[in-house]
Design a protein around this motif. Sequence first.
Motif, short mmCIF file in Angstrom:
data_model
loop_
_atom_site.label_atom_id
_atom_site.label_comp_id
_atom_site.label_asym_id
_atom_site.label_seq_id
_atom_site.Cartn_x
_atom_site.Cartn_y
_atom_site.Cartn_z
N LYS A 1 0.72 -1.18 0.02
CA LYS A 1 0.01 0.07 -0.02
C LYS A 1 0.92 1.18 0.09
O LYS A 1 1.79 1.47 0.71
N LYS A 2 0.52 2.16 -0.70
CA LYS A 2 1.37 3.57 -0.98
C LYS A 2 0.15 4.65 -0.61
O LYS A 2 -0.20 5.37 -1.52
N ILE A 3 -0.35 4.79 0.70
CA ILE A 3 -1.16 5.62 1.10
C ILE A 3 -0.68 7.03 0.80
O ILE A 3 0.35 7.31 1.59
N ILE A 4 -1.37 8.03 0.32
CA ILE A 4 -0.91 9.51 0.26
C ILE A 4 -2.22 10.26 0.59
O ILE A 4 -3.41 9.71 -0.19
N LEU A 5 -2.05 11.14 1.21
CA LEU A 5 -3.12 12.02 1.55
C LEU A 5 -2.99 13.37 0.77
O LEU A 5 -1.76 13.98 0.89
N ARG A 6 -4.25 13.88 0.00
CA ARG A 6 -4.12 14.87 -1.00
C ARG A 6 -5.17 15.85 -0.67
O ARG A 6 -6.33 15.47 -0.17
N ASP A 7 -5.07 17.06 -0.89
CA ASP A 7 -6.08 18.21 -0.59
C ASP A 7 -7.17 17.76 -1.74
O ASP A 7 -6.96 16.98 -2.65
N VAL A 8 -8.44 18.19 -1.12
CA VAL A 8 -9.59 18.08 -2.08
C VAL A 8 -9.41 19.24 -2.76
O VAL A 8 -9.51 20.41 -2.26
N THR A 9 -9.58 19.19 -4.23
CA THR A 9 -9.39 20.17 -4.93
C THR A 9 -10.69 20.09 -6.21
O THR A 9 -11.22 19.05 -6.17
N MET A 10 -10.73 21.01 -7.04
CA MET A 10 -11.42 20.94 -8.00
C MET A 10 -11.35 19.97 -9.03
O MET A 10 -12.20 19.17 -9.58
N VAL B 1 -9.78 19.62 9.02
CA VAL B 1 -8.98 19.60 7.80
C VAL B 1 -9.61 18.46 7.00
O VAL B 1 -9.65 17.31 7.39
N THR B 2 -9.88 18.52 5.60
CA THR B 2 -10.28 17.53 4.86
C THR B 2 -9.25 17.00 3.70
O THR B 2 -8.41 18.03 3.37
N LYS B 3 -9.06 15.63 3.78
CA LYS B 3 -8.05 15.15 2.76
C LYS B 3 -8.53 13.73 1.67
O LYS B 3 -9.38 13.16 2.29
N ALA B 4 -8.38 13.92 0.75
CA ALA B 4 -8.81 12.70 -0.08
C ALA B 4 -7.51 11.59 0.19
O ALA B 4 -6.35 12.05 0.20
N ILE B 5 -8.02 10.41 0.17
CA ILE B 5 -6.84 9.32 0.18
C ILE B 5 -6.82 8.41 -0.78
O ILE B 5 -7.54 8.08 -1.44
N TYR B 6 -5.61 8.41 -1.20
CA TYR B 6 -5.24 7.65 -2.45
C TYR B 6 -4.25 6.36 -1.88
O TYR B 6 -3.45 6.43 -1.00
N ASP B 7 -4.38 5.41 -2.90
CA ASP B 7 -3.44 4.38 -2.91
C ASP B 7 -2.64 4.74 -4.32
O ASP B 7 -2.93 4.43 -5.13
N GLY B 8 -1.31 5.35 -4.03
CA GLY B 8 -0.64 5.78 -5.44
C GLY B 8 -1.59 6.94 -5.83
O GLY B 8 -1.94 7.94 -5.45
N VAL B 9 -1.94 6.30 -7.19
CA VAL B 9 -2.77 7.48 -7.87
C VAL B 9 -4.31 7.15 -7.80
O VAL B 9 -5.10 8.02 -8.46
N GLN B 10 -4.68 5.96 -7.32
CA GLN B 10 -6.06 5.64 -7.17
C GLN B 10 -6.75 6.26 -5.96
O GLN B 10 -6.17 5.86 -4.87
N LEU B 11 -7.67 6.94 -6.06
CA LEU B 11 -8.50 7.62 -5.00
C LEU B 11 -9.30 6.30 -4.32
O LEU B 11 -9.94 5.61 -5.24
N ILE B 12 -9.02 6.18 -2.96
CA ILE B 12 -9.86 5.16 -2.32
C ILE B 12 -10.66 5.53 -1.19
O ILE B 12 -11.45 4.69 -0.61
N GLY B 13 -10.57 6.73 -0.83
CA GLY B 13 -11.20 7.32 0.36
C GLY B 13 -11.07 8.68 0.74
O GLY B 13 -10.74 9.47 -0.08
N PHE B 14 -11.37 9.01 2.00
CA PHE B 14 -11.66 10.47 2.43
C PHE B 14 -11.61 10.52 3.83
O PHE B 14 -11.94 9.55 4.75
#
Length: 154
Positions: free
Chosen positions: A2-11, A51-64
Amino acid sequence: MKKIILRDVTMENLFDVIKLKTEDKEFVLFEKWVASNVFSLAQAKVQPEWVTKAIYDGVQLIGFTMFGLDTEHDRYELCRIMIDYKYQGKGFGTAAVKEVINEMVRTLPYCTEIFLSVIPNNKAAIHVYTKAGFKKTGEIIKGFVDEDVYCYKV
């Protein structure tokens, strides 16, 4: 791995984040175990301590997730975390919780304890939280449904 990355929620990812669901059912404002992501995003807009973040596994959005300062109890809280139903049961929940803990400790001043609450019959979430190191405190939060409080000590 798993490569979990938190990213900002953007447009660019907003609509994809909103479409995530914990169950393969129609969209609702409050799901069985968690508020919808659209509700959480609206809440964070009017309560900027969250704070809100999108959860990704690499480039795949998987959660929030949504976390921050719970001003009512004056403590840091992992308020919401959800993994889309398509990715549940594959180890993403525990990995995501651990990454959110790392992000909270890294970005929130003096974050030495992290609290969360969970509906007592949500066995899957309780398994994930305890596996990540959260311990039940004995406190109960009264709401739509009474929820048990858990704490992670950094």
